[in-house]
Design an enzyme around this catalytic site. Structure first.
Site: not given
Length: 424
Positions: A16, A34, A39, A85, A120, A260, A331
């Site tokens: 995202v 980050d 990364r 989240t 989210t 998600c 994930r």
């Protein structure tokens, strides 16, 4: 605040945050923050392991810099939080990353700043969970010294057609003036337009039901598949027939993983229970979808036994580990559950995936992937995630990995019925 005054900090550079930072970094002074040094190193070298942003796109963001130093963020006046989240082992919301990010922002927050959340969450999280952390750490007062907004992410990992700028963006703010500012900010990069929600809670609720509704629709189709399996009817054929009606929804059965759809319903259910409502439909759908790996694995084993394939010393190849096709994101992949089910029957399971990063899989899941399956090796083959290169092999190409007598399970029915031994 005028656009020329925007100094943006994006907190979290995953699926995202990175595309968002790149888009803003083409116009405004933007810092991508980050906590992962690996990364940051990869992004500074011009490479994105998630494959959401190309090297040329990274280079085009002339106003974007990457940092792991919190002090660098003090110059920002707009903070956008895009951290994960997840749920915990008990399938309860885990706000740890979100609250940690809020604490970090609170340490550098200055009067007049705005903090926008994209993660989210269940309705109320921004104002009831995050704002108190911002106030406590910064010593500033909400809606007096600083303000917040919420604009839920709608990134679809692996989708090269509907990218950030092409997806209409919901926006909201803690005051009418901030709502207008947040909407104006996103309107400057989202060509598909924006929709200003009436409140932060409305925006949070809109996001959580997007994925919950999809989860419920897939659960219904998965239940259809369970019923038709017992009736000896091919689910794909039934769905094609039913799909001839104009208002029949084209959902497909399968494993429901990812960050998600397989997670967000638990957030809404948690909030519902906290106000005394038992979300029976939502939880029933979750039970069905979470149980599909067990159904697939046990069905395959039973079918192999029926085909008189000896399970002693048997080897099964699972093709695909990512949570969906043509995407490196693993994930919350339910293929892991499937592996465990099959291993529970004493068979050896090999896994291959042409998209995921093998080192990341080993580090995070403890699984070792094989580079390339050998022909004529396997007693069972399960095409779990139909990446395009697997489809291009064709059913005969996939079957070449099997022994002369083997069982082929085409989980998502990508090939014709007569080309596999079983479909979901």
């Amino acid at each position: 605040m005028d656009g020329k005054d925007y100094k943006i900090a994006v907190i979290g550079l995953g699926y995202v945050g990175l595309p968002l930072a790149v888009e803003f970094g083409q116009q405004y002074d933007t810092l991508g923050y980050d906590i992962s040094s690996a990364r940051l190193a990869e992004l500074k070298a011009g490479h994105d392991i998630t494959q959401e942003v190309s090297e040329s796109e990274l280079q085009s963001a002339h106003h974007l810099k990457f940092t792991g130093s919190l002090s660098d963020l003090q110059a920002a006046n707009i903070y956008i939080v895009t951290v994960p989240t997840p749920i915990d082992a008990n399938k309860q919301p885990d706000l740890t990353p979100l609250l940690s990010a809020s604490k970090a922002v609170g340490e550098v927050l200055s009067p007049g700043d705005t903090v926008i959340y994209e993660s989210t969450v269940y309705p109320g999280t921004t104002e009831e969970d995050c704002v108190p952390v911002l106030e406590q750490v910064s010593g500033l007062s909400f809606n007096i010294d600083f303000f917040v907004g919420y604009s839920p992410e709608r990134i679809n990992p692996g989708d090269k057609e509907r990218r950030l700028r092409d997806i209409l963006k919901i926006t909201s703010g803690s005051t009418p003036e901030i709502a207008e500012q947040v909407d104006r900010l996103y309107s400057s990069i989202i060509t598909a337009g924006t929709y200003r929600a009436e409140s932060i809670k409305v925006a949070e609720a809109a996001k959580i039901i997007e994925n919950t509704q999809r989860d419920m629709n897939i659960a219904v189709v998965n239940e259809f598949a369970l019923i038709f399996h017992k009736l000896g009817i091919d689910t794909d054929q039934v769905l094609k027939a039913a799909g001839t009606k104009w208002n029949f929804l084209p959902f497909r059965p399968g494993l429901v993983g990812g960050h998600c759809i397989g997670v967000d319903p638990y957030y809404l259910a948690h909030k519902a229970k906290s106000v005394g409502y038992q979300p029976d439909v939502i939880m029933s759908g979750r039970i069905i979808n979470d149980g599909m790996a067990a159904h697939v694995g046990s069905s395959m084993i039973k079918a192999m036994l029926h085909q008189q394939i000896n399970l002693v010393g048997a080897r099964i190849l699972i093709m695909g580990l990512a949570f969906k096709e043509n995407c490196p994101d693993f994930r919350n992949t339910k293929v892991v559950d499937l592996i465990q089910v099959l291993q529970g029957y004493g068979v050896t399971v090999d896994i291959c995936d042409s998209w995921v990063d093998q080192q990341a899989v080993e580090a995070e899941l403890g699984l070792t992937l094989i580079e390339q399956p050998e022909h004529g090796t396997y007693d069972g083959i399960l095409l779990a995630v139909p990446h395009q290169d697997y489809i291009e092999l064709g059913a005969p190409g996939v079957r070449r990995f099997g022994k002369s007598e083997h069982f082929f399970y085409d989980l998502k029915s990508v090939f014709n019925k007569n080309e596999s031994d079983m479909r979901l």
